[in-house]
Design a protein around this motif. Structure first.
Motif, PDB file in Angstrom:
ATOM      1  N   LEU A  63      11.934   6.341  -2.409  1.00 26.12           N
ATOM      2  CA  LEU A  63      11.346   7.723  -1.683  1.00 26.12           C
ATOM      3  C   LEU A  63       9.831   7.296  -1.723  1.00 26.12           C
ATOM      4  O   LEU A  63       9.301   6.818  -2.782  1.00 26.12           O
ATOM      5  N   HIS A  64       9.181   7.902  -0.549  1.00 28.64           N
ATOM      6  CA  HIS A  64       7.580   7.788  -1.029  1.00 28.64           C
ATOM      7  C   HIS A  64       7.447   8.820  -2.066  1.00 28.64           C
ATOM      8  O   HIS A  64       7.565  10.022  -2.077  1.00 28.64           O
ATOM      9  N   ASN A  65       6.305   8.326  -2.803  1.00 30.16           N
ATOM     10  CA  ASN A  65       5.933   9.166  -4.041  1.00 30.16           C
ATOM     11  C   ASN A  65       5.021   9.967  -4.116  1.00 30.16           C
ATOM     12  O   ASN A  65       4.087   9.739  -4.796  1.00 30.16           O
ATOM     13  N   ARG A  66       5.421  10.924  -3.342  1.00 29.76           N
ATOM     14  CA  ARG A  66       4.547  12.210  -3.431  1.00 29.76           C
ATOM     15  C   ARG A  66       5.105  13.267  -2.577  1.00 29.76           C
ATOM     16  O   ARG A  66       5.645  13.448  -1.805  1.00 29.76           O
ATOM     17  N   CYS A  67       5.056  14.385  -3.528  1.00 34.27           N
ATOM     18  CA  CYS A  67       5.671  15.469  -3.174  1.00 34.27           C
ATOM     19  C   CYS A  67       4.629  16.240  -2.072  1.00 34.27           C
ATOM     20  O   CYS A  67       3.369  16.322  -2.066  1.00 34.27           O
ATOM     21  N   PRO A  68       5.218  16.602  -0.849  1.00 30.43           N
ATOM     22  CA  PRO A  68       4.294  17.404   0.139  1.00 30.43           C
ATOM     23  C   PRO A  68       3.817  18.616  -0.129  1.00 30.43           C
ATOM     24  O   PRO A  68       2.510  19.139   0.481  1.00 30.43           O
ATOM     25  N   HIS A  69       4.035  19.278  -1.337  1.00 32.28           N
ATOM     26  CA  HIS A  69       3.485  20.336  -1.709  1.00 32.28           C
ATOM     27  C   HIS A  69       2.190  20.317  -2.318  1.00 32.28           C
ATOM     28  O   HIS A  69       1.066  20.856  -1.523  1.00 32.28           O
ATOM     29  N   ALA A 104       0.133   5.655   9.470  1.00 38.55           N
ATOM     30  CA  ALA A 104       0.038   7.036   9.087  1.00 38.55           C
ATOM     31  C   ALA A 104       1.559   7.650   9.059  1.00 38.55           C
ATOM     32  O   ALA A 104       1.734   8.851   8.651  1.00 38.55           O
ATOM     33  N   SER A 105       2.486   6.743   8.998  1.00 41.48           N
ATOM     34  CA  SER A 105       3.788   7.208   9.019  1.00 41.48           C
ATOM     35  C   SER A 105       4.459   7.948   7.644  1.00 41.48           C
ATOM     36  O   SER A 105       4.887   8.955   7.931  1.00 41.48           O
ATOM     37  N   ALA A 106       3.692   7.143   6.711  1.00 43.04           N
ATOM     38  CA  ALA A 106       4.322   7.866   5.248  1.00 43.04           C
ATOM     39  C   ALA A 106       4.117   9.093   5.143  1.00 43.04           C
ATOM     40  O   ALA A 106       4.878  10.102   4.730  1.00 43.04           O
ATOM     41  N   SER A 107       2.579   9.484   5.502  1.00 49.17           N
ATOM     42  CA  SER A 107       2.160  10.872   5.204  1.00 49.17           C
ATOM     43  C   SER A 107       2.682  11.871   6.247  1.00 49.17           C
ATOM     44  O   SER A 107       3.024  13.021   5.816  1.00 49.17           O
ATOM     45  N   ALA A 108       2.669  11.335   7.403  1.00 47.06           N
ATOM     46  CA  ALA A 108       3.317  12.356   8.517  1.00 47.06           C
ATOM     47  C   ALA A 108       4.652  12.624   8.179  1.00 47.06           C
ATOM     48  O   ALA A 108       5.368  13.932   8.408  1.00 47.06           O
ATOM     49  N   SER A 109       5.711  11.807   7.558  1.00 37.32           N
ATOM     50  CA  SER A 109       6.955  12.126   7.718  1.00 37.32           C
ATOM     51  C   SER A 109       6.973  13.110   6.294  1.00 37.32           C
ATOM     52  O   SER A 109       8.200  13.804   6.189  1.00 37.32           O
ATOM     53  N   GLU A 110       6.283  13.181   5.504  1.00 37.81           N
ATOM     54  CA  GLU A 110       6.265  14.278   4.398  1.00 37.81           C
ATOM     55  C   GLU A 110       6.356  15.644   4.880  1.00 37.81           C
ATOM     56  O   GLU A 110       7.141  16.546   4.556  1.00 37.81           O
ATOM     57  N   GLU A 111       5.637  15.910   6.158  1.00 37.72           N
ATOM     58  CA  GLU A 111       5.707  17.364   6.589  1.00 37.72           C
ATOM     59  C   GLU A 111       6.260  17.566   7.894  1.00 37.72           C
ATOM     60  O   GLU A 111       5.829  18.306   8.778  1.00 37.72           O
ATOM     61  N   LYS A 112       7.149  16.540   8.177  1.00 33.94           N
ATOM     62  CA  LYS A 112       7.886  16.951   9.475  1.00 33.94           C
ATOM     63  C   LYS A 112       8.743  18.082   9.720  1.00 33.94           C
ATOM     64  O   LYS A 112       9.331  18.595   8.587  1.00 33.94           O
ATOM     65  N   ALA A 113       8.821  18.570  10.654  1.00 32.73           N
ATOM     66  CA  ALA A 113       9.483  20.092  10.870  1.00 32.73           C
ATOM     67  C   ALA A 113      10.837  19.753  11.384  1.00 32.73           C
ATOM     68  O   ALA A 113      11.227  18.719  11.889  1.00 32.73           O
ATOM     69  N   GLY A 150       0.852  -1.044  -0.118  1.00 29.30           N
ATOM     70  CA  GLY A 150       0.028  -0.014  -0.125  1.00 29.30           C
ATOM     71  C   GLY A 150       0.679   1.294   0.061  1.00 29.30           C
ATOM     72  O   GLY A 150       0.453   2.295  -0.126  1.00 29.30           O
ATOM     73  N   GLU A 151       2.105   1.239   0.090  1.00 33.44           N
ATOM     74  CA  GLU A 151       3.014   2.246   0.036  1.00 33.44           C
ATOM     75  C   GLU A 151       3.327   2.751  -1.246  1.00 33.44           C
ATOM     76  O   GLU A 151       4.046   2.126  -1.959  1.00 33.44           O
ATOM     77  N   ARG A 152       3.168   3.842  -1.631  1.00 37.23           N
ATOM     78  CA  ARG A 152       3.330   4.655  -3.105  1.00 37.23           C
ATOM     79  C   ARG A 152       4.967   4.826  -2.786  1.00 37.23           C
ATOM     80  O   ARG A 152       5.436   5.800  -2.233  1.00 37.23           O
ATOM     81  N   ILE A 153       5.927   4.297  -3.635  1.00 40.18           N
ATOM     82  CA  ILE A 153       7.168   4.373  -3.744  1.00 40.18           C
ATOM     83  C   ILE A 153       7.856   4.717  -5.031  1.00 40.18           C
ATOM     84  O   ILE A 153       7.261   4.357  -6.162  1.00 40.18           O
ATOM     85  N   ARG A 198       9.588  10.328   3.281  1.00 36.79           N
ATOM     86  CA  ARG A 198       9.884   9.360   3.734  1.00 36.79           C
ATOM     87  C   ARG A 198      10.936   8.681   2.837  1.00 36.79           C
ATOM     88  O   ARG A 198      10.694   8.532   1.372  1.00 36.79           O
ATOM     89  N   THR A 199      12.161   8.056   3.298  1.00 36.54           N
ATOM     90  CA  THR A 199      13.020   7.265   2.520  1.00 36.54           C
ATOM     91  C   THR A 199      13.007   5.727   3.125  1.00 36.54           C
ATOM     92  O   THR A 199      12.258   5.491   4.023  1.00 36.54           O
ATOM     93  N   TYR A 200      13.191   4.707   2.107  1.00 33.76           N
ATOM     94  CA  TYR A 200      12.775   3.317   2.710  1.00 33.76           C
ATOM     95  C   TYR A 200      14.294   2.695   2.332  1.00 33.76           C
ATOM     96  O   TYR A 200      14.972   3.028   1.288  1.00 33.76           O
ATOM     97  N   PRO A 201      14.594   1.710   3.359  1.00 36.64           N
ATOM     98  CA  PRO A 201      16.097   1.074   2.997  1.00 36.64           C
ATOM     99  C   PRO A 201      15.853   0.307   1.877  1.00 36.64           C
ATOM    100  O   PRO A 201      14.895  -0.368   1.248  1.00 36.64           O
ATOM    101  N   VAL A 202      16.990   0.077   0.981  1.00 35.46           N
ATOM    102  CA  VAL A 202      16.970  -0.559  -0.155  1.00 35.46           C
ATOM    103  C   VAL A 202      18.279  -1.470  -0.311  1.00 35.46           C
ATOM    104  O   VAL A 202      19.504  -0.958   0.217  1.00 35.46           O
TER     105      VAL A 202
END
Length: 415
Positions: free
Chosen positions: A80-86, A406-415, A65-68, A137-141
């Motif tokens: 990387l998570h396949n979504r620009c947070p902008h 929720a971690s993938a979306s949360a990591s997009e906008e971490k401060a 379910g993770e878009r990569i 978010r990044t993922y180990p490869v």
């Protein structure tokens, strides 16, 4: 290595309507972890595509379910998570404007590949105040067996070594390999259960060209034997034909097929071998079919081993990874390539495997009414339930699973 693959493409949304109550098992509540793993088990490495497919142009994939987005820079593959947070544009639609980065095609938001941190915003100038404060978010490869593997975490745990998840005989032995990776319809659990299913091959695959000259048993008596992290399907009796009361005699024998052996066998599924490859023989497999988490099938034949990895995409789609391995090297590899490209790819990884894909795509369970040979299915569900329970406990309990969603979306906008 001979390969076939294609990146993810859009697939229609499939509706699985539940049937009215029927006799038998109505749900999978006996295996709550398995029941909850429609989109896959997190906390494992998954093969996503062939290494040769990943270049400086990012490609989109979905795992658990993770878009990569997968991309290669200076020889190293990154995920990387396949979504620009902008504005939510897929980074896989972008490209590299600077070394070690990927840029969103919409406004030039640029992310560092190793860390996912926002490195620059091209359309806001060098002084953009968001730089360094946001990220994806990044993922180990890792790269093994000529494939790119991505680790899908439960929470924020460090991944286990990938070699500990591979079939043991593939670590440290020379081999040559050919295979196919392709998107398929149907839940990954249906594909995994089909692979280890004791009954289907004798009937479904009786028309496969791969089995044109080889006999298949009519029915067996089998048991499941655990060994380490694997469960093995062991044949105690093999029956080539039978008389069915009230309907008649049924057999897989044909005049043009080889005569079946009288002995019971447990390497290969069409008969006892005259000789076995030394590397395969050294493994001392108790049965020719074995399965391990998170859905790795191993079918041992006398001269080669076939592996299938069932990669979850979402509840209704999975990625099929099928590879055939010969434990040989040197000039003998040329013989394997010629045989694989000339016949095996089309007969085994094509028409034969296509019959499985057909059944997986149309399976709709539960509800289900299991029968005696389905001990293979229930043993696999029990194994996955036990092993995943241990994994959740090791990373902090079941609560970690909920936080991961929720971690993938949360990591997009971490401060």
């Amino acid at each position: 290595m001979t390969v076939e693959d294609s990146p993810d493409t859009a697939t229609p949304v499939r509706s699985r309507r539940r049937k009215p109550a029927e006799p038998g098992r109505q749900d999978w509540s006996s295996w709550p972890h398995y029941d909850g793993a429609a989109a896959g088990f997190r906390g494992y490495w998954y093969p996503v595509t062939w290494s040769s497919q990943i270049t400086g142009k990012p490609l989109p994939f979905t795992v658990c379910g993770e878009r990569i987005a997968l991309i290669r820079d200076s020889g190293t593959a990154y995920a990387l998570h396949n979504r620009c947070p902008h504005r939510g544009v897929p980074l896989s639609e972008g490209n590299q404007q600077f070394p070690g980065t990927v840029s969103c095609p919409y406004h030039g938001w640029t992310f560092d590949l190793p860390t996912g941190r926002l490195s620059a915003v091209i359309t806001d100038g060098p002084g953009c105040r968001l730089t360094g404060k946001l990220g994806v978010r990044t993922y180990p490869v890792e790269e093994r067996l000529g494939m790119v593997w991505v680790y899908i975490p439960i929470a924020d745990e460090e991944p286990h070594p990938i070699d500990s998840q591979l079939p043991e005989e593939l670590v440290g032995n020379a081999f040559v390999m050919g295979g196919r990776i392709e998107p398929r319809g149907g839940n990954w659990r249906f594909a995994c259960e089909n692979g280890f299913d004791e009954g289907h091959a004798k009937y479904l695959h009786r028309t496969a060209l791969w089995r044109l000259f080889k006999p298949m048993p009519t029915w067996n008596i089998t048991r499941i034997v655990p060994r380490g992290r694997w469960i093995f399907r062991v044949q105690d009796e093999v029956h080539w034909e039978a008389e069915y009361p009230g309907v008649g005699r049924w057999t897989n024998k044909r005049w043009w097929k080889m005569q079946p052996p009288k002995e019971t066998f447990n390497i290969g599924n069409t008969g006892k071998a005259g000789s076995i490859d030394p590397t395969i023989e050294a493994q001392e497999f108790p049965g020719f079919a074995s399965l391990s988490m998170p859905g790795v099938l191993r079918i041992a034949y006398p001269k080669f081993i076939h592996y299938e990895f069932y990669v979850p995409v979402d509840e209704d789609n999975h990625r099929y990874v099928g590879v055939m391995v010969n434990f040989t090297e040197g000039w003998d590899t040329l013989r394997f390539y010629a045989k694989y490209l000339g016949a095996i790819r089309w007969l085994f990884h094509g028409q034969f495997s296509g019959q499985d894909a057909w059944m997986v795509d149309v399976t709709d369970a539960p509800p289900e009414k299991l029968y005696r040979p389905d001990i293979s299915l229930t043993a696999w569900r029990n194994l996955s339930e036990e092993e995943y329970g241990k994994k959740l406990a090791a990373v902090g309990g079941a609560s970690a699973s909920a936080s991961a969603s929720a971690s993938a979306s949360a990591s997009e906008e971490k401060a």
